[in-house]
Design a protein around this motif. Sequence first.
Motif, mmCIF file in Angstrom:
data_model
loop_
_atom_site.group_PDB
_atom_site.id
_atom_site.type_symbol
_atom_site.label_atom_id
_atom_site.label_comp_id
_atom_site.label_asym_id
_atom_site.label_seq_id
_atom_site.Cartn_x
_atom_site.Cartn_y
_atom_site.Cartn_z
ATOM 1 N N GLN A 48 0.831 -1.381 0.130
ATOM 2 C CA GLN A 48 -0.178 0.096 -0.061
ATOM 3 C C GLN A 48 0.900 1.303 0.003
ATOM 4 O O GLN A 48 0.367 2.240 -0.199
ATOM 5 C CB GLN A 48 -1.015 0.090 1.199
ATOM 6 C CG GLN A 48 -1.710 -0.998 1.360
ATOM 7 C CD GLN A 48 -1.069 -1.992 2.363
ATOM 8 O OE1 GLN A 48 -0.120 -2.519 2.292
ATOM 9 N NE2 GLN A 48 -1.762 -2.405 3.390
ATOM 10 N N GLU A 49 2.040 1.034 0.515
ATOM 11 C CA GLU A 49 3.175 2.220 0.514
ATOM 12 C C GLU A 49 3.474 2.705 -0.919
ATOM 13 O O GLU A 49 3.831 2.141 -1.889
ATOM 14 C CB GLU A 49 4.159 1.974 1.239
ATOM 15 C CG GLU A 49 3.899 1.951 2.768
ATOM 16 C CD GLU A 49 5.426 1.416 3.591
ATOM 17 O OE1 GLU A 49 6.118 2.325 3.432
ATOM 18 O OE2 GLU A 49 5.402 0.537 4.159
ATOM 19 N N VAL A 50 3.313 4.118 -1.131
ATOM 20 C CA VAL A 50 4.045 4.772 -2.221
ATOM 21 C C VAL A 50 5.520 5.075 -1.988
ATOM 22 O O VAL A 50 6.461 4.760 -2.806
ATOM 23 C CB VAL A 50 3.284 6.012 -2.390
ATOM 24 C CG1 VAL A 50 3.999 6.820 -3.469
ATOM 25 C CG2 VAL A 50 1.769 5.927 -2.948
ATOM 26 N N SER A 51 5.681 5.397 -0.702
ATOM 27 C CA SER A 51 7.208 6.052 -0.170
ATOM 28 C C SER A 51 7.321 5.935 1.163
ATOM 29 O O SER A 51 6.183 5.863 1.984
ATOM 30 C CB SER A 51 7.510 7.034 -0.807
ATOM 31 O OG SER A 51 6.964 8.032 -0.413
ATOM 32 N N GLU A 52 8.565 5.987 1.684
ATOM 33 C CA GLU A 52 8.821 5.933 3.257
ATOM 34 C C GLU A 52 10.164 6.255 3.500
ATOM 35 O O GLU A 52 11.037 5.996 2.704
ATOM 36 C CB GLU A 52 8.676 4.308 3.720
ATOM 37 C CG GLU A 52 9.015 4.216 5.166
ATOM 38 C CD GLU A 52 8.815 2.760 5.557
ATOM 39 O OE1 GLU A 52 9.833 2.511 6.264
ATOM 40 O OE2 GLU A 52 7.938 2.156 5.347
ATOM 41 N N THR A 53 10.006 7.261 4.345
ATOM 42 C CA THR A 53 11.487 7.786 4.885
ATOM 43 C C THR A 53 11.358 7.500 6.508
ATOM 44 O O THR A 53 10.545 7.949 7.125
ATOM 45 C CB THR A 53 11.594 9.239 4.604
ATOM 46 O OG1 THR A 53 11.586 9.665 3.234
ATOM 47 C CG2 THR A 53 12.901 9.544 5.274
ATOM 48 N N SER A 54 12.426 6.740 6.832
ATOM 49 C CA SER A 54 12.526 6.402 8.168
ATOM 50 C C SER A 54 14.080 6.711 8.920
ATOM 51 O O SER A 54 14.848 6.575 8.025
ATOM 52 C CB SER A 54 12.177 4.978 8.566
ATOM 53 O OG SER A 54 13.050 3.920 7.721
ATOM 54 N N ARG A 55 13.970 7.318 9.937
ATOM 55 C CA ARG A 55 15.100 7.428 10.735
ATOM 56 C C ARG A 55 15.121 6.700 11.901
ATOM 57 O O ARG A 55 14.230 6.662 12.905
ATOM 58 C CB ARG A 55 15.140 9.097 10.844
ATOM 59 C CG ARG A 55 15.254 10.001 9.721
ATOM 60 C CD ARG A 55 15.253 11.195 9.899
ATOM 61 N NE ARG A 55 14.017 11.605 10.671
ATOM 62 C CZ ARG A 55 12.993 11.719 10.065
ATOM 63 N NH1 ARG A 55 12.589 11.253 8.702
ATOM 64 N NH2 ARG A 55 11.617 12.156 10.668
ATOM 65 N N LEU A 56 16.238 5.928 12.293
ATOM 66 C CA LEU A 56 16.459 5.218 13.639
ATOM 67 C C LEU A 56 17.421 5.985 14.500
ATOM 68 O O LEU A 56 18.488 6.397 14.097
ATOM 69 C CB LEU A 56 16.994 3.950 13.066
ATOM 70 C CG LEU A 56 17.385 2.872 14.163
ATOM 71 C CD1 LEU A 56 16.307 2.748 15.251
ATOM 72 C CD2 LEU A 56 17.933 1.780 13.877
ATOM 73 N N VAL A 96 4.005 7.364 3.263
ATOM 74 C CA VAL A 96 2.916 7.950 2.194
ATOM 75 C C VAL A 96 2.228 6.565 1.616
ATOM 76 O O VAL A 96 2.856 5.712 1.015
ATOM 77 C CB VAL A 96 3.549 8.428 1.179
ATOM 78 C CG1 VAL A 96 2.512 9.070 0.116
ATOM 79 C CG2 VAL A 96 4.300 9.865 1.367
ATOM 80 N N VAL A 97 0.978 6.612 1.860
ATOM 81 C CA VAL A 97 0.218 5.518 1.506
ATOM 82 C C VAL A 97 -1.071 5.529 0.251
ATOM 83 O O VAL A 97 -1.234 6.877 0.458
ATOM 84 C CB VAL A 97 -0.323 4.540 2.446
ATOM 85 C CG1 VAL A 97 0.609 3.958 3.509
ATOM 86 C CG2 VAL A 97 -1.482 5.277 3.303
ATOM 87 N N ALA A 104 -3.093 9.876 -2.095
ATOM 88 C CA ALA A 104 -1.829 9.633 -1.217
ATOM 89 C C ALA A 104 -2.141 10.238 0.085
ATOM 90 O O ALA A 104 -2.729 11.422 0.130
ATOM 91 C CB ALA A 104 -0.593 10.211 -2.027
ATOM 92 N N GLU A 105 -1.935 9.660 1.075
ATOM 93 C CA GLU A 105 -1.955 10.024 2.605
ATOM 94 C C GLU A 105 -0.679 9.988 3.158
ATOM 95 O O GLU A 105 0.169 8.937 3.100
ATOM 96 C CB GLU A 105 -2.977 9.238 3.145
ATOM 97 C CG GLU A 105 -4.313 9.357 3.122
ATOM 98 C CD GLU A 105 -5.121 8.471 4.084
ATOM 99 O OE1 GLU A 105 -6.602 8.545 3.767
ATOM 100 O OE2 GLU A 105 -4.759 7.613 4.889
ATOM 101 N N THR A 106 -0.099 10.825 3.905
ATOM 102 C CA THR A 106 1.015 10.859 4.580
ATOM 103 C C THR A 106 0.926 10.639 6.129
ATOM 104 O O THR A 106 0.052 11.291 6.635
ATOM 105 C CB THR A 106 1.985 12.067 4.327
ATOM 106 O OG1 THR A 106 2.058 12.185 3.092
ATOM 107 C CG2 THR A 106 3.156 12.150 5.100
ATOM 108 N N HIS A 107 1.417 9.718 6.655
ATOM 109 C CA HIS A 107 1.439 9.294 8.106
ATOM 110 C C HIS A 107 2.685 9.598 8.609
ATOM 111 O O HIS A 107 3.964 9.063 8.266
ATOM 112 C CB HIS A 107 1.047 7.894 8.297
ATOM 113 C CG HIS A 107 -0.303 7.427 7.586
ATOM 114 N ND1 HIS A 107 -1.323 7.490 8.412
ATOM 115 C CD2 HIS A 107 -0.843 7.349 6.446
ATOM 116 C CE1 HIS A 107 -2.393 6.947 7.526
ATOM 117 N NE2 HIS A 107 -2.005 7.086 6.395
#
Length: 160
Positions: A48-56, A96-97, A104-107
């Motif tokens: 379902q995701e368009v894109s993702e940016t994650s930080r750890l 972004v899903v 598109a929705e940004t969570h």
Amino acid sequence: MTARTSGFSRPYAYNALKAACLLATMTALTNGSAWAAQFVVEDGKATQEVSETSRLYIDGDLVATMVLDEKTPQRRAVISVPDKPSYTYALCGEIVVRNAEGKAETHLVSSQGTLHDPSGHVFQAMGADNFTDFYLIDPSSPSTALHEPGRKGACTVATS
């Protein structure tokens, strides 16, 4: 007369390597930390995701940023940290899903937890609750990563 295959003789190369290792160890000890714990974090884009940016963040320090999209649906980060029994982590980002209407929705996701003796483990970055919760888990050792469910302030970014 024997032919030499390199410009260094073995005793010299061995002594040079030994000196380099000693210098690296002394530098780590002088800086107050030995980088002995190492683990892996894997992140993959859901369908379902368009894109993702994650930080750890580990103990408040940014240790990895992973950006996923159609061209890069998976990332793997090797994390090296000072050796100790436990660490706090925060997993933050934007996912972004595509919703049911095709828009598109940004969570914004932010969660935190604790890693216990993570060295040698492989953690998966997991999303839950309709892409509003985000956490680490090692499926082969679930008690290694403890998650505090729900959004946390660990990822709050100051705005002006």
